[in-house]
Structure formats: C-alpha cells, structure tokens
Motif scaffolding. Structure first.
Motif, PDB file in Angstrom:
ATOM      1  N   ALA A 229       0.842  -1.197   0.000  1.00  0.00           N
ATOM      2  CA  ALA A 229       0.000   0.000   0.000  1.00  0.00           C
ATOM      3  C   ALA A 229       0.871   1.239   0.000  1.00  0.00           C
ATOM      4  N   GLY A 230       0.442   2.237  -0.773  1.00  0.00           N
ATOM      5  CA  GLY A 230       1.082   3.549  -0.737  1.00  0.00           C
ATOM      6  C   GLY A 230       0.040   4.582  -0.360  1.00  0.00           C
ATOM      7  N   GLY A 231       0.333   5.413   0.646  1.00  0.00           N
ATOM      8  CA  GLY A 231      -0.619   6.448   1.061  1.00  0.00           C
ATOM      9  C   GLY A 231      -1.939   5.829   1.483  1.00  0.00           C
ATOM     10  N   THR A 232      -3.055   6.466   1.031  1.00  0.00           N
ATOM     11  CA  THR A 232      -4.363   5.940   1.405  1.00  0.00           C
ATOM     12  C   THR A 232      -4.740   4.694   0.613  1.00  0.00           C
ATOM     13  N   GLY A 233      -3.820   4.185  -0.176  1.00  0.00           N
ATOM     14  CA  GLY A 233      -3.989   2.839  -0.747  1.00  0.00           C
ATOM     15  C   GLY A 233      -4.104   1.800   0.354  1.00  0.00           C
ATOM     16  N   LEU A 234      -3.789   2.203   1.580  1.00  0.00           N
ATOM     17  CA  LEU A 234      -3.958   1.285   2.707  1.00  0.00           C
ATOM     18  C   LEU A 234      -5.430   0.949   2.941  1.00  0.00           C
ATOM     19  N   SER A 235      -6.336   1.857   2.573  1.00  0.00           N
ATOM     20  CA  SER A 235      -7.749   1.645   2.952  1.00  0.00           C
ATOM     21  C   SER A 235      -8.330   0.358   2.352  1.00  0.00           C
ATOM     22  N   GLY A 302      13.757   4.252   2.032  1.00  0.00           N
ATOM     23  CA  GLY A 302      13.819   4.050   0.582  1.00  0.00           C
ATOM     24  C   GLY A 302      12.415   3.911   0.030  1.00  0.00           C
ATOM     25  N   HIS A 303      12.292   3.148  -1.032  1.00  0.00           N
ATOM     26  CA  HIS A 303      10.991   2.945  -1.668  1.00  0.00           C
ATOM     27  C   HIS A 303      10.546   1.508  -1.465  1.00  0.00           C
ATOM     28  N   VAL A 304       9.243   1.298  -1.540  1.00  0.00           N
ATOM     29  CA  VAL A 304       8.740  -0.066  -1.352  1.00  0.00           C
ATOM     30  C   VAL A 304       9.363  -1.008  -2.383  1.00  0.00           C
ATOM     31  N   THR A 305       9.671  -0.472  -3.556  1.00  0.00           N
ATOM     32  CA  THR A 305      10.250  -1.339  -4.585  1.00  0.00           C
ATOM     33  C   THR A 305      11.649  -1.827  -4.193  1.00  0.00           C
ATOM     34  N   ASP A 306      12.387  -1.016  -3.408  1.00  0.00           N
ATOM     35  CA  ASP A 306      13.702  -1.476  -2.937  1.00  0.00           C
ATOM     36  C   ASP A 306      13.520  -2.754  -2.120  1.00  0.00           C
ATOM     37  N   ILE A 329       2.360   2.094  -8.339  1.00  0.00           N
ATOM     38  CA  ILE A 329       1.812   0.846  -8.892  1.00  0.00           C
ATOM     39  C   ILE A 329       2.678   0.368 -10.053  1.00  0.00           C
ATOM     40  N   ASP A 330       3.005   1.281 -10.965  1.00  0.00           N
ATOM     41  CA  ASP A 330       3.809   0.873 -12.123  1.00  0.00           C
ATOM     42  C   ASP A 330       5.158   0.316 -11.688  1.00  0.00           C
ATOM     43  N   ALA A 331       5.787   0.973 -10.713  1.00  0.00           N
ATOM     44  CA  ALA A 331       7.096   0.509 -10.247  1.00  0.00           C
ATOM     45  C   ALA A 331       6.982  -0.861  -9.574  1.00  0.00           C
ATOM     46  N   VAL A 332       5.934  -1.035  -8.767  1.00  0.00           N
ATOM     47  CA  VAL A 332       5.752  -2.326  -8.086  1.00  0.00           C
ATOM     48  C   VAL A 332       5.453  -3.431  -9.101  1.00  0.00           C
ATOM     49  N   LEU A 333       4.618  -3.113 -10.080  1.00  0.00           N
ATOM     50  CA  LEU A 333       4.296  -4.132 -11.087  1.00  0.00           C
ATOM     51  C   LEU A 333       5.532  -4.524 -11.882  1.00  0.00           C
ATOM     52  N   ASP A 334       6.409  -3.559 -12.130  1.00  0.00           N
ATOM     53  CA  ASP A 334       7.656  -3.889 -12.827  1.00  0.00           C
ATOM     54  C   ASP A 334       8.445  -4.949 -12.064  1.00  0.00           C
TER      55      ASP A 334
END
Ligand code: FES
Length: 364
Positions: A229-235, A302-306, A329-334
């Motif tokens: 989740a990023g930001g309110t993507g937690l909801s 860092g970032h969640v992708t790290d 989302i794009d970075a995570v999907l990558d």
C-alpha cells in the motif's frame, strides 16, 4: 472471427452489447465505447476512471470488432491483447453486435453486488495523519460490496462538487452497520471535494453515494498474501485483510506500506489489530522514502520497490494486492510481474488531479 480491428470502419448502425454468461445486454451506438453503452444500459460493468488509467474495465472481446482509442499496453499485455482482452472504456464499437466476457460477471447475473445510488450524509470526520481523514458516511439504505471496491461521492447542490470522487471502502463489508461506510481521504490541494471536506466541520452535510464499483477486490484463495500500500492505498488493503480475518485465513501475510515520513504512516493501531487477529504469520514492513537523516526511525528507508526487489523471488507463491498512486503501482508491477502469476496479481491505481489527466470518475 478476428475480434480486434485497430483501423476498422464503423458499421454506421447501432447494435447490441452482450455480456456473455449472463442475460445482460445493452444498446450500443456505432463508435460508442463499450463501457459507455454498458453504463447507459444499467449493466454493472466494473469501472472507475473512464480514461484508460485504472485498468478496472478490462474484459475479453469474444465476438465483434472494436477500435482502440489509445494505447492500453500499461494494462493489457501483448499476449492478453492477442487473446482479446481490451479496456471497455477505450474500445469503440465498430460492428453492430459485440460480445464480451467480464471477470466477476456471468451465470445469469453479475456475481457482484449491484451498484446503488442513494442519499448519504457525513456522520463523522476524524484526522488520521497530516492531510488524511477518516470519513464515516451514513447511508439511506444498506449497501453490499466486496472488500477492495470503491464508492463514488458527490455533494449535491454545491457548485463545483457535482463530479463524482472515488474512494475505497476502508472496512470489510461485515462491518458493524451496513448503513454506514468508512473511507480514508487524502487532501489533494486544488481538488474541489477534498478542499471542501478539509475546510470546515462537514458533519451532517448531504452527500450522494453511488456504489459499489471497481474490479479490485478480495479473492478468497489458499495462498500466502503480499499486500503493498502507498498512502491511502492502505484503505482497501485494510478492508481485504479484515475480510481475510472474517474468512478465517491462516496463511502468511506480508503487509508493505510506503510513506514519506513517520508522520505520514497512519492507521498503525488498525494494523496492530489486524496483526493480532490474523491466524497466520503477519509481517508488517513500513518503508519511508523521505524520513529525515538523524531521526529515530530504525525501520526501512527508501521505496517499497527497494524492499520488494530484495524479497520478490521468495514471494512467487503469493497472491499480491497492490494499491496506491499510479507511479508506485507501475514501479511495483515492474518488480512483481514475471514473479507472481498474473491471475494472482491484483492492483488498483489511486487517481487524483495530481496524478493524471482524468475523466469524470477520478478521486480528488
Ligand atoms: Fe477503463 Fe479505468 S481503465 S475505467
């Protein structure tokens, strides 16, 4: 029949849009998008943004011809396109009759709760973090939904606030009151709805509620979970995990939450409660991208992708639920594509005025 024609000519006459496996059909005009025809025909077709950004309206064209309005490769792989998958909001009807398969719809009726439009009002607003509120809404009737789905809210009669804003339900549907809904709302400066909501105490204000909508949802599966989740993507992630608890899931779960600083991490009590109630192993990994040097933060930076790059290979057997702003989302999907099978990779882009040029169903 070749289903997709990128350069076809319109038939010149309208026809019928069929949802296969159901008795749902709607009149479709030549050159109209499949989604527009579905919505006009009261088909509860999953959708959110209307502009090809969220991927919610992905469906499979089985018969008929369409022309794509824009590149959809962000949501539809070349293999999927060959198999007929398209975005309904970006597909213009080029033949009289068009038939599609829609995930979650079939066998005579949609398997989703039907969307309703009802009156609502602001019951309570509670600060969660700087620029983030919990918005509780009283509903004029009971509303059913699937964890992960969204509702659209408008403020009737208020100038500039008639455009629907999408927010994810922040609780599992088995909540205390089916006539109350909870949302997490981030303030988007310049966004009409959130400027209005954050400017004063809006308790009691009238709203118009439409929902549920959206194809992002909980899928009961006997696999460990990776939730990001990023930001309110937690909801919606919170709602999905609550649903997993209600269903008695006992698998491992890893919850990765990205935020800028410690201040921006919110709902930590709710996450602790999820962890205590979850029957399997529950790992919570907060990752801060802009925590000041020298702070007392001892967690990951860092970032969640790290983090995901480090652990993805060990999570290939997981079902992933990912929700946040489009860039994340794009970075995570990558990272996750090619590791987690597509049918177990579920994601939802939060769109707002700052993240995309949007159509009428975006959040702000
Ligand atoms: Fe079609 Fe968002 S991509 S509704």
């Amino acid at each position: 029949m070749k289903a997709i024609s990128l350069g076809g000519r319109k038939s010149g006459r309208g026809g019928t849009l069929h949802v296969l496996g159901s008795d749902l059909a709607a009149r479709i005009e030549a050159g109209e998008t499949l989604l527009s025809a579905a919505v006009r025909g009261n088909i509860p077709f999953p959708h959110m943004c209307n502009v090809g950004e969220c991927g919610t309206c992905k469906c499979r064209l089985v018969t008929g011809h369409i022309r794509l309005k824009r590149d959809i490769s962000r949501h539809v792989t070349p293999e999927e396109l060959s198999a007929g998958f398209v975005l309904a909001c970006q597909s213009l009807a080029m033949s009289e009759d068009v038939a599609v398969e829609v995930p979650g719809m079939g066998r005579g009726r949609s398997t989703d709760p039907a969307p309703v439009q009802i009156d609502a009002s602001v019951a309570r607003v509670t600060p969660l973090a700087p620029g983030v509120l919990a918005l509780e809404v009283d509903l004029a009737a009971e509303v059913r939904y699937v964890a992960g789905q969204v509702a659209q809210l408008t403020v009737p009669g208020a100038p500039g606030l008639g455009e629907p804003r999408c927010y994810s339900f922040a609780e599992a549907p088995a909540r205390a009151s089916p006539r109350r809904a909870l949302f997490h709302v981030r303030h988007v400066p310049g966004g009409a709805f959130t400027d209005w909501l954050f400017a004063a105490d809006r308790t009691g204000a009238r709203l118009c509620f439409s929902g549920p909508h959206g194809g992002f949802r909980y899928h009961a599966a006997d696999r460990p979970l990776l939730c990001v989740a990023g930001g309110t993507g937690l909801s919606p992630i919170k709602a999905i995990l609550e649903q997993g608890i209600a269903d008695g899931l006992a698998c491992d779960v890893t919850l990765v939450v990205g935020a800028r600083t410690q201040q921006d991490l919110y709902a930590l009590d709710a996450i602790t409660s999820l962890k205590e109630r979850w029957r399997g192993r529950f790992a919570f990994v907060p990752v801060l991208s802009q925590e000041p040097e020298g702070s007392r933060w001892t967690g990951r930076k860092g970032h969640v992708t790290d983090y995901l790059c480090e652990v993805a290979a060990g999570h290939a057997d997981r079902a992933a639920y990912v929700c946040g702003p489009p860039g994340m989302i794009d970075a995570v999907l990558d990272v996750l594509r090619g590791v987690i099978p597509p049918k177990h990779l579920h994601y939802d882009r939060f769109l707002d005025r700052g993240s995309a040029a949007l159509g009428p169903s975006s959040a702000a």
